[in-house]
Scaffold this motif. Structure first.
Motif, short mmCIF file in Angstrom:
data_model
loop_
_atom_site.label_atom_id
_atom_site.label_comp_id
_atom_site.label_asym_id
_atom_site.label_seq_id
_atom_site.Cartn_x
_atom_site.Cartn_y
_atom_site.Cartn_z
N LEU A 1 1.49 9.87 -1.35
CA LEU A 1 2.55 9.86 -0.34
C LEU A 1 3.75 10.55 -0.97
CD1 LEU A 1 3.13 6.92 2.01
CD2 LEU A 1 5.11 7.97 1.02
N SER A 2 4.39 11.40 -0.21
CA SER A 2 5.47 12.23 -0.76
C SER A 2 6.63 11.36 -1.25
CB SER A 2 5.93 13.19 0.33
OG SER A 2 7.30 13.46 0.20
N PRO A 3 7.01 11.50 -2.53
CA PRO A 3 8.15 10.73 -3.04
C PRO A 3 9.43 11.03 -2.25
CG PRO A 3 7.10 11.98 -4.81
CD PRO A 3 6.45 12.40 -3.54
N ARG A 4 9.56 12.28 -1.77
CA ARG A 4 10.75 12.61 -0.99
C ARG A 4 10.78 11.83 0.31
NH1 ARG A 4 12.94 14.59 3.04
NH2 ARG A 4 11.06 15.28 4.11
N ARG A 5 9.65 11.74 0.98
CA ARG A 5 9.61 11.02 2.25
C ARG A 5 9.81 9.51 2.01
NH1 ARG A 5 9.66 12.50 7.55
NH2 ARG A 5 7.88 11.16 8.00
N TYR A 6 9.24 9.00 0.92
CA TYR A 6 9.43 7.57 0.65
C TYR A 6 10.91 7.30 0.34
CZ TYR A 6 8.96 2.90 -1.31
OH TYR A 6 9.13 1.56 -1.55
N ALA A 7 11.54 8.20 -0.41
CA ALA A 7 12.98 8.05 -0.69
C ALA A 7 13.77 8.12 0.62
CB ALA A 7 13.44 9.14 -1.65
N SER A 8 13.34 8.98 1.51
CA SER A 8 14.00 9.14 2.79
C SER A 8 13.88 7.84 3.61
CB SER A 8 13.36 10.31 3.54
OG SER A 8 14.01 10.60 4.72
N TYR A 9 12.68 7.25 3.57
CA TYR A 9 12.45 5.97 4.26
C TYR A 9 13.40 4.91 3.72
CZ TYR A 9 10.13 1.49 5.17
OH TYR A 9 9.86 0.20 5.53
N LYS A 10 13.50 4.81 2.39
CA LYS A 10 14.36 3.78 1.80
C LYS A 10 15.82 4.02 2.16
CE LYS A 10 12.84 3.84 -2.53
NZ LYS A 10 12.65 3.40 -3.92
N ARG A 11 16.24 5.27 2.13
CA ARG A 11 17.63 5.59 2.51
C ARG A 11 17.91 5.21 3.95
NH1 ARG A 11 19.56 11.41 0.07
NH2 ARG A 11 20.98 11.39 1.85
N MET A 12 16.93 5.50 4.80
CA MET A 12 17.15 5.18 6.22
C MET A 12 17.18 3.68 6.45
SD MET A 12 15.48 6.99 9.52
CE MET A 12 14.83 8.28 8.56
N LYS A 13 16.37 2.94 5.70
CA LYS A 13 16.43 1.47 5.79
C LYS A 13 17.84 1.00 5.42
CE LYS A 13 13.13 -1.22 5.82
NZ LYS A 13 12.50 -1.96 6.94
N ASN A 14 18.40 1.59 4.37
CA ASN A 14 19.73 1.22 3.92
C ASN A 14 20.81 1.52 4.93
OD1 ASN A 14 19.91 -0.02 1.47
ND2 ASN A 14 19.45 1.90 0.36
N ALA B 1 0.83 -1.22 0.00
CA ALA B 1 0.00 0.00 0.00
C ALA B 1 0.86 1.26 0.00
CB ALA B 1 -0.91 -0.02 1.23
N VAL B 2 2.07 1.16 0.54
CA VAL B 2 2.95 2.33 0.63
C VAL B 2 3.50 2.66 -0.77
CG1 VAL B 2 5.12 3.16 1.61
CG2 VAL B 2 3.53 1.85 3.03
N LYS B 3 3.96 1.62 -1.48
CA LYS B 3 4.46 1.87 -2.84
C LYS B 3 3.31 2.35 -3.73
CE LYS B 3 6.51 -2.07 -3.61
NZ LYS B 3 7.17 -3.11 -4.43
N GLN B 4 2.13 1.77 -3.53
CA GLN B 4 0.97 2.18 -4.34
C GLN B 4 0.63 3.65 -4.08
OE1 GLN B 4 -0.51 0.07 -6.64
NE2 GLN B 4 -1.32 2.06 -7.28
N ALA B 5 0.63 4.03 -2.81
CA ALA B 5 0.30 5.42 -2.46
C ALA B 5 1.33 6.38 -3.05
CB ALA B 5 0.22 5.57 -0.95
N THR B 6 2.60 5.95 -3.08
CA THR B 6 3.64 6.80 -3.67
C THR B 6 3.38 6.95 -5.18
OG1 THR B 6 5.14 5.88 -2.02
CG2 THR B 6 6.14 7.19 -3.75
N ALA B 7 3.05 5.82 -5.82
CA ALA B 7 2.79 5.86 -7.27
C ALA B 7 1.57 6.72 -7.58
CB ALA B 7 2.58 4.44 -7.78
N ASP B 8 0.59 6.70 -6.69
CA ASP B 8 -0.65 7.47 -6.91
C ASP B 8 -0.50 8.94 -6.53
OD1 ASP B 8 -1.79 5.10 -7.61
OD2 ASP B 8 -2.91 4.81 -5.74
N GLY B 9 0.64 9.30 -5.97
CA GLY B 9 0.85 10.70 -5.57
C GLY B 9 0.24 11.03 -4.22
#
Ligand code: GTP
Ligand code: MG
Ligand code: ZN
Length: 300
Positions: free
Chosen positions: A280-293, A270-278
């Motif tokens: 959820l903020s792409p910046r925040r999702y990118a930030s989440y992925k960076r922090m996971k890394n 649902a998170v990736k879907q919400a990002t694709a649908d606009g």
């Protein structure tokens, strides 16, 4: 304790290796030395201490258990405790230097995980805010973070910040030059000299804070100044905890197909879907992925 006197309560207000300064229960500040190599004190620690005869330094004999601690991985991948017993983390941004929002997100995430109030402070309201900063502040507000605007220049407005501080132990964190020490000077008044004296003049002739120092307002409110950072790798024990620092991801996670979805490569997320649908903020999702890394590798 060999002399029969009970040790006294104290609060560490500055720590440098095995020395520092503590505040006594009477509000006096004393230099201290730690007893033995086992003890490691940080700013905000509650301690027991005694006054050895013929010494001008208090001797810390015990560090009380910490309610929480702000921890990071240092550049060598070791866990470092920065400060303890905080109730609020104020992440300071400004139009200059250029805001690093990923850094701000990491501090906000750390605040939530250590169970302390995350607050976004945008300082230097007297300077022009560009669209990116304005959008980021709106985004933080929509996510539910408290966002306050301040100006630490003489006569500037720090009232909104002041009203958030009362009764808290708040630490100001962020990039170098955003105005953390200036805000503390504007708030604490008498601390101005102390802050100046504890700052190093860097090569550029700027005063930059080199240690984490606790100050006190007249009503007993605590404020901690900290050196500016370029990086902050929070000590998050499990990568699955990263999402707890992203309220918008927590709110969607129930709708993912897998209960343990990491929102990275899983199907029906649902998170990736919400990002694709606009939504959820792409910046925040990118930030989440960076922090996971970075939490998986312990480095940026
Ligand atoms: N225009 C403007 N300048 C400010 C404001 N607050 C601070 N400054 C300036 O920004 C510069 C950096 O301020 P500091 O308070 O040293 O910043 P800091 O965040 O403590 O920096 P470090 O100690 O290096 O982490 C100084 O030149 C301040 O005068 C403000 O509200 N408006
Ligand atoms: Mg400073
Ligand atoms: Zn998911």
């Amino acid at each position: 304790m060999t002399d029969g006197n009970p040790d006294s309560d104290g609060l560490v207000v500055a720590a440098f290796g095995n020395r520092g300064r503590l505040e006594t229960a009477e509000g006096e500040t004393l230099p201290y030395l730690l007893k033995g190599r086992r003890l490691k004190a940080v700013c905000g620690d509650r301690v027991q201490w005694k006054q050895p005869p013929q010494s001008h330094e208090a001797l810390i004999t015990d560090i009380l258990s910490r309610e929480n601690a702000l921890q990071r991985f240092d550049p060598k991948g070791r866990v470092e405790i920065i400060a303890a017993n905080l109730t609020q983390l104020m992440v300071v941004l400004a139009p200059t230097p250029e805001p690093d929002l990923f850094l701000a997100d990491r501090f906000l995430c750390a605040a939530t995980l250590m169970d302390c109030n995350p607050v976004v402070v945008c300082n230097k309201t007297d300077l022009q805010h560009n669209d990116a900063l304005r959008a980021a502040l709106d985004e933080y507000r929509q996510l539910g973070y408290v966002v306050v605007q301040t100006c630490a220049e003489p006569g500037g407005n720090v009232a909104d910040l002041t009203s958030l501080l009362t009764g808290h132990t708040s630490m100001l964190v962020g990039q170098s030059g955003v105005g953390k020490s200036s805000l503390i000077n504007a708030l604490v008044g008498d601390a101005a000299a102390a802050v100046g004296a504890l700052s190093d003049a860097s090569a550029e002739g700027k005063h930059t804070t080199s240690a984490t120092i606790m100050h006190r307002l007249a009503d007993g409110t605590r404020l901690i100044d900290s050196p500016g950072v370029r990086e902050f790798v929070p000590n998050i024990s499990a990568s699955s905890e990263v999402q707890l620092g992203f309220p918008e991801i927590v709110a969607l996670a129930d709708r993912c197909r897998f209960a343990n979805c990491q929102h990275l490569r899983e199907p029906d997320c649902a998170v990736k879907q919400a990002t694709a649908d606009g939504d959820l903020s792409p910046r925040r999702y990118a930030s989440y992925k960076r922090m996971k890394n970075i939490t998986a590798s312990g480095s940026v």
